[in-house]
Structure formats: C-alpha cells, structure tokens
Enzyme design. Structure first.
Site, PDB file in Angstrom:
ATOM      1  N   SER A 131     -67.901  -3.820   7.194  1.00 37.46           N
ATOM      2  CA  SER A 131     -69.281  -4.234   7.446  1.00 37.46           C
ATOM      3  C   SER A 131     -69.458  -5.702   7.782  1.00 37.46           C
ATOM      4  CB  SER A 131     -70.138  -3.905   6.225  1.00 37.46           C
ATOM      5  OG  SER A 131     -69.712  -4.656   5.088  1.00 37.46           O
ATOM      6  N   HIS A 159     -70.415   2.602   5.507  1.00 38.75           N
ATOM      7  CA  HIS A 159     -71.161   1.981   6.598  1.00 38.75           C
ATOM      8  C   HIS A 159     -71.169   2.818   7.869  1.00 38.75           C
ATOM      9  CE1 HIS A 159     -70.382  -1.484   3.907  1.00 38.75           C
ATOM     10  NE2 HIS A 159     -71.619  -1.765   4.238  1.00 38.75           N
ATOM     11  N   LYS A 190     -77.714   4.052   2.432  1.00 39.79           N
ATOM     12  CA  LYS A 190     -77.826   3.290   3.676  1.00 39.79           C
ATOM     13  C   LYS A 190     -78.477   4.170   4.745  1.00 39.79           C
ATOM     14  CE  LYS A 190     -74.097   0.118   2.459  1.00 39.79           C
ATOM     15  NZ  LYS A 190     -74.979  -0.986   2.053  1.00 39.79           N
TER      16      LYS A 190
END
Length: 352
Positions: A131, A159, A190
């Site tokens: 990330s 991610h 996320k």
C-alpha cells in the site's frame, strides 16, 4: 460501499431484527446466521473450502500467522521485507525462526529456501499489493518457488479485495493464482466498507486456526448487522464491475494530471498514487496546508511507515472523485509545492 443502499439496508434490517451486538465469543453465544453466511461468502470469493472471520484485518494476521506457524513443528517463516506491521507482529508472536527476504526479490527468496532443510515446514508470507508504493507481488513466481521447495504460502490481500479480479477476489484472482495459495487473508474494512478481517483456506487449516487461535477464541464476535452489511457488499461487488473499472479510471487520471503538473508522482501500477516529498516536517506541513487552505484531506506518510527520506503524500482516489475534483487537487498540490519550495520531479530530488 459504506454508503451503498444495499449495504446500509442490510445492516438496518438485521440490526432491527437481531440487535446491535453479537452477545459473546464465537464459542459461547457469538456465532449467528449472518456471520456463518458471511464466512461462506468469503470462502466462495477466494475459491476456498472455508473461511474464518476475525474482528479486524490486523487481528487476522496477528493471530492467524502465529497460530499456523506454531502448529507446524520447527516452522521457518520467510517474510517479505515490506510486509505490514500486523504480519510482522504475527511473526514475532509465532516465536519460531524467521528470515526476511528483500522485497519482491525472487532470487533472495530462493536462496533462503534452498538453504533450509527440505523436510522442514516453511511458510512464505507476503502481500499481493503493497500500500505504500502501490506495487504488486509476483504471485505465480512465489508459488513456483513454494512448490519447488515444499513451502506453504500466505498472502495478504487487504489492499486488493473488492478492487481487483473479475469478482473482487483480489490480485490473486486477477492473476489466476488463488488456487495455488494456501491461505488468503483480507479485510472487510476497506473496499467492502464495513469492519472485520478474515482468512480463507482448506477446511482442515481453518478448523485448526479456529481451535487454537487466542485472537479468535477469546474475543467477542462481530455483530450480526455488520456481517450482513459485509455480505451485501461482497455480493454486490462479485456481480458489478462498474466500481472496479471506474476506480482504475480515476486512479489513472490522477496520475496523468499530477504528472502533467510536474509533481513527483512515484511509479505505481495500481490505484495507490504516492507523491514523494522526502522530508518529514514538510510532508506534515503539506498535509496541513491542503486541509486548512483547500479543504483536501491527504494523510502524510512518514517514518516508520516508510523509510526516512521517502516521506510522501499517499493519494487513493475513489470512484466518486470526478474530473473537477481531480483538477482542483492538482492545482492545490502545485500551490503547496511552490509555498514549501519542494522539488517538482524525482530526478531533481536525486540531483540535489
């Protein structure tokens, strides 16, 4: 997805019917129908027989890695140098031998594997998408080495889940490598817009972690409403490609506009758009100026998250950042760069 009507609707409906809390740990009162449904959905997302839900992505690494390693006698963990803190903590808690291989350096990984006893249990842990730099692991090549040297593989897709692959299964799904990986770990906090973390793998492995992981056994289960919302988000993104296509389009436009403005955009093949500053104090000042003067919030990334001298602003556009907002961002960044007398290009930084 945190604002998607399907996700909000699922949460409200289940909260109204089942309340706001799980009521206890999984083994006592916390296992509920929405949670079991969510684990099935996650197993299907990654093409694995089983999944196990944790309270966060951090906890799934912190407790999943040491539990697996401790169950393998004399296990050797091989960890990528840029792995997330949650993975590092998991390795520490495992208490077994570890070796850190240079980031994405296959030759170094093979060197370490070759030097280990062929009969010794080995666990290779890495991320699919890193990330801070936005780069991607060579998953198939890592799996090739794991096959060659009889090692297990554990990949963090935190991610990438929801954002990559034809159904949102992450980079491993996009690369057609999910079936080759022993453990796929991810988050619901996320892209899926909710809360929680998980691991997926064989039924035997998941049952072993369920039976031995303190971070699973001794903590309260996720509330039914959270689980229902996460399931709704996953189901939507399995079927809808629009969000992924739009997300990549927005990231590409941010890179193009910032590069055209002469800003030091660090190369990235993903939705992560890092802009190099190289000075911790000025990085914080740039972030403060963007918020105070332009109403734009971008987090400063300083040591120890990145090495000293590589301080940066990390930009992650969403599908809803339109052209006007992206142009405003570029103008604001140029103004901040001029006020702080920051170098425009990476080569200028190197020359200095």
């Amino acid at each position: 997805m945190a604002q998607h009507p399907k996700v909000i609707g699922a949460m409200v409906d289940v909260a109204a019917r089942m309340g706001t809390g799980a009521g206890g740990t999984r083994n006592i009162a916390g296992t509920n129908h929405p949670l079991v449904e969510l684990e099935r959905e996650l197993a299907d997302l990654h093409g694995k027989p089983a999944a196990l839900l944790f309270t966060s992505g951090y906890v799934s690494n912190q407790t999943g890695i040491p539990t697996i390693a401790k169950l393998l006698p004399n296990c050797l963990i091989l960890s990528d140098a840029l792995n997330h803190n949650s993975m590092i903590e998991g390795v520490r808690q495992a208490g077994c031998d570890k070796q850190v291989w240079r980031h994405n350096d296959l030759a170094h990984l093979e060197e370490l594997l070759k030097a280990a006893d062929p009969a010794r249990p080995k666990l290779i842990i890495f991320e699919s998408l890193y990330s801070m730099d936005g780069d991607i692991a060579p998953i198939h090549a890592i799996c090739d080495l794991a096959d060659k040297y009889n090692a297990m593989t554990y990949v963090d897709e935190v991610h990438a889940v929801g954002m990559y692959g034809p159904r949102g299964g992450g980079v491993s799904e996009r690369e057609g490598a999910a079936a080759r990986i022993d453990v796929i770990e991810g988050t619901l906090a996320k892209a899926f817009g909710c809360l929680g973390g998980y691991i997926t793998g064989s039924a035997e492995l998941i049952d072993a972690v369920r039976s031995y992981a303190p971070g699973f056994i001794f903590t309260t289960a996720l509330p039914p409403a959270i689980c229902a919302a996460a399931t709704a988000a996953i189901r939507h993104l399995k079927a809808s490609q629009w969000e992924r296509d739009r997300h990549q389009d927005r990231a590409a436009r941010v890179k193009a506009v910032l590069n055209a403005a002469g800003l030091p955009v660090m190369p990235s093949s993903t939705h992560i758009v890092p802009v190099l500053i190289g000075d911790a104090e000025k990085c914080k000042m740039a972030s403060d100026m963007l918020l105070a003067d332009h109403g734009i919030y971008i987090q400063p990334i300083n040591y120890p998250t990145v090495p000293r001298g590589e301080e940066r602003l990390r930009i992650t556009p969403s599908p809803y950042h339109d052209d006007v907002l992206i142009d405003q961002l570029a103008e604001a960044l140029v103004e901040v760069w001029e006020r702080l007398q920051l170098p425009k290009r990476r080569q200028q930084m190197a020359a200095e």
